[in-house]
Design an enzyme around this catalytic site. Sequence first.
Site, mmCIF file in Angstrom:
data_model
loop_
_atom_site.group_PDB
_atom_site.id
_atom_site.type_symbol
_atom_site.label_atom_id
_atom_site.label_comp_id
_atom_site.label_asym_id
_atom_site.label_seq_id
_atom_site.Cartn_x
_atom_site.Cartn_y
_atom_site.Cartn_z
ATOM 1 C CG ASP A 37 -0.019 8.308 9.107
ATOM 2 O OD1 ASP A 37 -1.018 8.806 9.659
ATOM 3 O OD2 ASP A 37 0.120 7.087 8.970
ATOM 4 C CG ASP A 66 -6.467 13.859 4.934
ATOM 5 O OD1 ASP A 66 -6.776 12.820 4.297
ATOM 6 O OD2 ASP A 66 -7.268 14.478 5.652
ATOM 7 C CB VAL A 67 -4.537 9.508 1.301
ATOM 8 C CG1 VAL A 67 -3.131 9.085 1.688
ATOM 9 C CG2 VAL A 67 -5.591 8.824 2.164
ATOM 10 C CB SER A 145 -8.773 -5.911 2.629
ATOM 11 O OG SER A 145 -9.161 -6.779 3.669
ATOM 12 C CE1 TYR A 157 -10.660 -1.624 5.861
ATOM 13 C CE2 TYR A 157 -11.226 -3.906 5.350
ATOM 14 C CZ TYR A 157 -10.270 -2.932 5.597
ATOM 15 O OH TYR A 157 -8.934 -3.263 5.563
ATOM 16 C CE LYS A 161 -8.872 -1.440 2.674
ATOM 17 N NZ LYS A 161 -7.618 -0.696 2.407
HETATM 18 P P1 NAD Z 1 -3.095 1.031 11.119
HETATM 19 O O1 NAD Z 1 -4.279 1.623 11.758
HETATM 20 O O2 NAD Z 1 -2.017 0.452 11.971
HETATM 21 O O3 NAD Z 1 -2.416 2.068 10.097
HETATM 22 C C1 NAD Z 1 -3.190 2.877 9.246
HETATM 23 C C2 NAD Z 1 -2.484 4.198 9.081
HETATM 24 O O4 NAD Z 1 -3.230 5.005 8.153
HETATM 25 C C3 NAD Z 1 -2.391 4.998 10.394
HETATM 26 O O5 NAD Z 1 -1.068 5.411 10.628
HETATM 27 C C4 NAD Z 1 -3.330 6.174 10.156
HETATM 28 O O6 NAD Z 1 -2.933 7.361 10.833
HETATM 29 C C5 NAD Z 1 -3.220 6.336 8.647
HETATM 30 N N1 NAD Z 1 -4.330 7.105 8.103
HETATM 31 C C6 NAD Z 1 -5.659 7.040 8.413
HETATM 32 N N2 NAD Z 1 -6.353 7.951 7.715
HETATM 33 C C7 NAD Z 1 -5.466 8.610 6.928
HETATM 34 C C8 NAD Z 1 -5.558 9.649 5.963
HETATM 35 N N3 NAD Z 1 -6.736 10.240 5.685
HETATM 36 N N4 NAD Z 1 -4.429 10.045 5.322
HETATM 37 C C9 NAD Z 1 -3.244 9.484 5.615
HETATM 38 N N5 NAD Z 1 -3.067 8.510 6.538
HETATM 39 C C10 NAD Z 1 -4.176 8.075 7.170
HETATM 40 O O7 NAD Z 1 -3.681 -0.086 10.134
HETATM 41 P P2 NAD Z 1 -2.999 -1.245 9.276
HETATM 42 O O8 NAD Z 1 -3.615 -2.511 9.738
HETATM 43 O O9 NAD Z 1 -1.528 -1.109 9.215
HETATM 44 O O10 NAD Z 1 -3.655 -0.936 7.864
HETATM 45 C C11 NAD Z 1 -2.916 -0.502 6.735
HETATM 46 C C12 NAD Z 1 -3.727 -0.824 5.493
HETATM 47 O O11 NAD Z 1 -3.890 -2.245 5.387
HETATM 48 C C13 NAD Z 1 -5.144 -0.243 5.481
HETATM 49 O O12 NAD Z 1 -5.478 0.188 4.181
HETATM 50 C C14 NAD Z 1 -5.998 -1.416 5.891
HETATM 51 O O13 NAD Z 1 -7.320 -1.290 5.433
HETATM 52 C C15 NAD Z 1 -5.262 -2.553 5.220
HETATM 53 N N6 NAD Z 1 -5.518 -3.891 5.746
HETATM 54 C C16 NAD Z 1 -5.194 -4.214 7.019
HETATM 55 C C17 NAD Z 1 -5.438 -5.506 7.478
HETATM 56 C C18 NAD Z 1 -5.090 -5.948 8.875
HETATM 57 O O14 NAD Z 1 -5.412 -7.101 9.226
HETATM 58 N N7 NAD Z 1 -4.457 -5.124 9.685
HETATM 59 C C19 NAD Z 1 -6.016 -6.459 6.615
HETATM 60 C C20 NAD Z 1 -6.334 -6.077 5.317
HETATM 61 C C21 NAD Z 1 -6.067 -4.788 4.879
#
Ligand code: NAD
Length: 249
Positions: A37, A66-67, A145, A157, A161
């Site tokens: 992360d 950082d991805v 998503s 967004y 996705k």
């Molecule tokens: P979250 O914010 O809890 O976690 C996201 C993580 O990604 C964080 O720890 C952040 O530090 C990390 N991050 C951000 N930019 C980064 C980078 N450049 N390099 C490496 N790490 C980075 O969010 P989440 O809800 O757990 O989301 C995880 C994934 O699921 C995401 O891709 C999000 O789009 C997707 N998603 C989430 C939901 C939801 O309802 N929460 C729904 C659909 C999809």
Amino acid sequence: MRGLQGKTAVVTGGASGIGRATCHRLAEEGCDVVVTDVDAAGGEETVRRIEADDAVGATAEFRHLDVSEYGEFEDVLFEAADRHGGLDVLFNNAGVGEARSFRETTPDHRDDLVEVNLYGVWNGCHAALPILEEGDGGAIINTSSMAGWHPAPITTYAMTKAAVLHFTRSVAGEFARSGVRVNAVCPGLVSTAMTDEWYSAEEREEMRRHTALGRWADPGEIAACVAFLASEDASYVTGRAMKVDAGYV
Ligand code: NAD
């Protein structure tokens, strides 16, 4: 689940939400997990929680990643494979959200969304390919998503996705001949830092009503599906997207 014991998994965005829950689940299933992360404190906390769980026999370690930085992604994957004698699972989960309307979204914010949500997944798949080709199969899971399927008022967004979905379907073919499966997971409404920031309590309640099951998900419920796609139980599944959305309509 079958076939995860003793495997090595790299998870991006492992410091929070779905990523953290998946790190924990994969470790419970016997994978040595590399938690990555940009948030070092959160990533170390994920490792601490896994190590504090007596039910987990596998190892966990944190690496900054950082991805959106291709070179850093390559280094982390090569180092993980070197240290653990190969790489078996990559969960491309890191993502950032869009808190504004399309009109308010700036070009800088657009670039951020594309670089993390889309190029981050591209970088992971591209950097992992030569490593996985050398091994005896493996699995990549990319995070799309529900917003990748359905129009959503989070336009940029949703664009990233939807692209992840199509990218996954296409790239799976290139990996298939080396025995590597590539699938996407499409979470619905999951209570995490991202959605806590996005939505008010009233909005969350309104969205909840659109799910057939009538509730938001715990991140562990997405992690379970990712673990399935990573496991041998999904040995005949590639190029597919799994909706985990409680029957959202
Ligand atoms: P979250 O914010 O809890 O976690 C996201 C993580 O990604 C964080 O720890 C952040 O530090 C990390 N991050 C951000 N930019 C980064 C980078 N450049 N390099 C490496 N790490 C980075 O969010 P989440 O809800 O757990 O989301 C995880 C994934 O699921 C995401 O891709 C999000 O789009 C997707 N998603 C989430 C939901 C939801 O309802 N929460 C729904 C659909 C999809």
